[in-house]
Enzyme design. Sequence first.
Site, PDB file in Angstrom:
ATOM      1  N   ASN A   5       0.818  -1.230   0.000  1.00  0.00           N
ATOM      2  CA  ASN A   5       0.000   0.000   0.000  1.00  0.00           C
ATOM      3  C   ASN A   5       0.846   1.272   0.000  1.00  0.00           C
ATOM      4  OD1 ASN A   5      -2.657  -0.706  -0.334  1.00  0.00           O
ATOM      5  ND2 ASN A   5      -2.986  -1.159   1.843  1.00  0.00           N
ATOM      6  N   CYS A  53      -3.965  -9.315   5.031  1.00  0.00           N
ATOM      7  CA  CYS A  53      -3.685  -9.055   3.598  1.00  0.00           C
ATOM      8  C   CYS A  53      -2.298  -8.445   3.402  1.00  0.00           C
ATOM      9  CB  CYS A  53      -4.763  -8.177   2.961  1.00  0.00           C
ATOM     10  SG  CYS A  53      -4.565  -6.438   3.354  1.00  0.00           S
ATOM     11  N   PHE A  54      -1.575  -8.236   4.486  1.00  0.00           N
ATOM     12  CA  PHE A  54      -0.172  -7.806   4.440  1.00  0.00           C
ATOM     13  C   PHE A  54       0.009  -6.473   3.702  1.00  0.00           C
ATOM     14  CE2 PHE A  54      -0.344 -12.498   3.361  1.00  0.00           C
ATOM     15  CZ  PHE A  54      -0.584 -12.878   4.678  1.00  0.00           C
ATOM     16  N   CYS A  55      -1.005  -5.596   3.787  1.00  0.00           N
ATOM     17  CA  CYS A  55      -0.923  -4.278   3.118  1.00  0.00           C
ATOM     18  C   CYS A  55      -0.740  -4.435   1.618  1.00  0.00           C
ATOM     19  CB  CYS A  55       0.206  -3.417   3.677  1.00  0.00           C
ATOM     20  SG  CYS A  55       0.013  -3.002   5.396  1.00  0.00           S
ATOM     21  N   ASN A  56      -1.155  -5.553   1.059  1.00  0.00           N
ATOM     22  CA  ASN A  56      -0.988  -5.766  -0.392  1.00  0.00           C
ATOM     23  C   ASN A  56      -2.332  -6.215  -0.959  1.00  0.00           C
ATOM     24  OD1 ASN A  56      -0.365  -6.732  -2.984  1.00  0.00           O
ATOM     25  ND2 ASN A  56       1.696  -7.335  -2.381  1.00  0.00           N
TER      26      ASN A  56
END
Length: 485
Positions: free
Chosen positions: A145, A402-405
């Site tokens: 992100n 979501c691991f900032c992705n």
Amino acid sequence: MTIAYADAGSIETAEARFRAEHPRYADTAVLDELRRTDFARLDRGGHVYLDYTGGGLFASSQLHTHMRLLESDVFGNPHSINPTAAASTELVEHARAYVLDFFDASPDEYVAVFTPNATGALRLVGEAYPFHAGDRFLLTFDNHNSVNGIREFARARGAQTTYVPSVAPDLRVDPGLLPRYLTDTRGEHHNLLAYPAQSNFSGVQHPLEWIEQAHAHGWDVLLDAAAFVPTNRLDLSVWHPDFVAISFYKMFGWPTGVGCLLARREALAKLERPWFSGGTIVAAFVQRQYYQSAPGAAHFEDGTVNYLNLPAVEIGLRFLDRVGIGRIHDRVAALGSWLLAALASLHHTDGSPAATIYGPQSWQGRGATIAFNFLHPDGRVVDERYVDRVARRHNVSLRTGCFCNPGAGEVAFTISRETLLGSEFGEGMILDDYVREIGLPSGGAIRASLGLASNFSDVYRFARFAAEFRDLGSVPDDLPPRIVC
Ligand SMILES: Cc1ncc(COP(=O)(O)O)c(C=O)c1O
């Protein structure tokens, strides 16, 4: 033939077979020794640390060297020429030179700008890239992100943002597709391509060859190397991205709060900073609203740099140099391929798979970050909050969500554009509302990632933890709400 975790037997038997399958692993024995000394706190606490993509671990010796250095002299704010300031400046500039050296970046070509983290480096580029109407910002679905957010700078200045999709199940970009996007440029416009050298979601390593392909079509290239450089050599005498973003704590754990933008001098000269601040100028006045920017890195380092921690960057890089990034790479490749195979071989008694892996199933073109979900015997995804609970029992540190992705997640979980456009989103929603609205079976994936202190015991104990999900019945209904992603 790789051993199914269930047949792995005792740790001694399993490790002997693992070593026979990966003979080069023996060349990484120095890391077993370091695990016993510099990383003793892992085994002292019984930890299985599998979140290196979240944060790397420091060697105790790094801390001792750093503390001894700080105690050896007096270090003042470097924005001066007094003796204590000069001592700080010397250390900061030494660290800066070492960063360039570590990445084989010629000082004639590259500048190292210190930032608070990789996000700070990405923001510097995003806010200062000369986007105008008609310009292009091209990026892969697969991005953190902190790269996605650059689209807001592009949008505010009238530039067009385009996403290059990843393709399931491997979550790579179709090799035939990128050239079609790269050739779609117009005249004298500014064009910026941004992608991760390694996905923080799936571990996919996107080709560094894209850099030259993009240059050939007039694109500047922003390479997010945050997840790549902890276990891979990035050689900037071979590859010439215009901008590279890095967080040092992901490479060697200490210090946090320091990252770096490596920028080609030519590309840096294109950036138009939206403001000036202390430390970034030669001179400024108030009765005449004039300022002159400082040359080089200083123009991009707002305020006082983190001068007491920057020497620890050099200490950390020297530590990596002593161990050898190639050795770390080989080690996590061997352990990671065992872990990947263990997951792939995980089945319920009825023969149905007990795990699903998002991203490449083989070790080619990938790094040691593995995203997956456990599955119930009927094929439903096991709630990631329950996985967190079981992991805690095993003292296993994983990442879930979501691991900032979000882009990699949208492809992995087959969330269509139509679903997103047709959903009701609004202020006040918590993450659980989004999960429900989009129709996701869980709050994301599970991520296991390896790093320089990983050993066979970690992946073996991971496999023992994973075995808990075989023939799993129902999960408790007292799981906490998901608030943010
Ligand atoms: C690929 C990638 N890019 C950028 C970032 C952002 O790094 P930081 O939070 O240190 O700024 C991360 C963090 O996980 C990452 O994995």
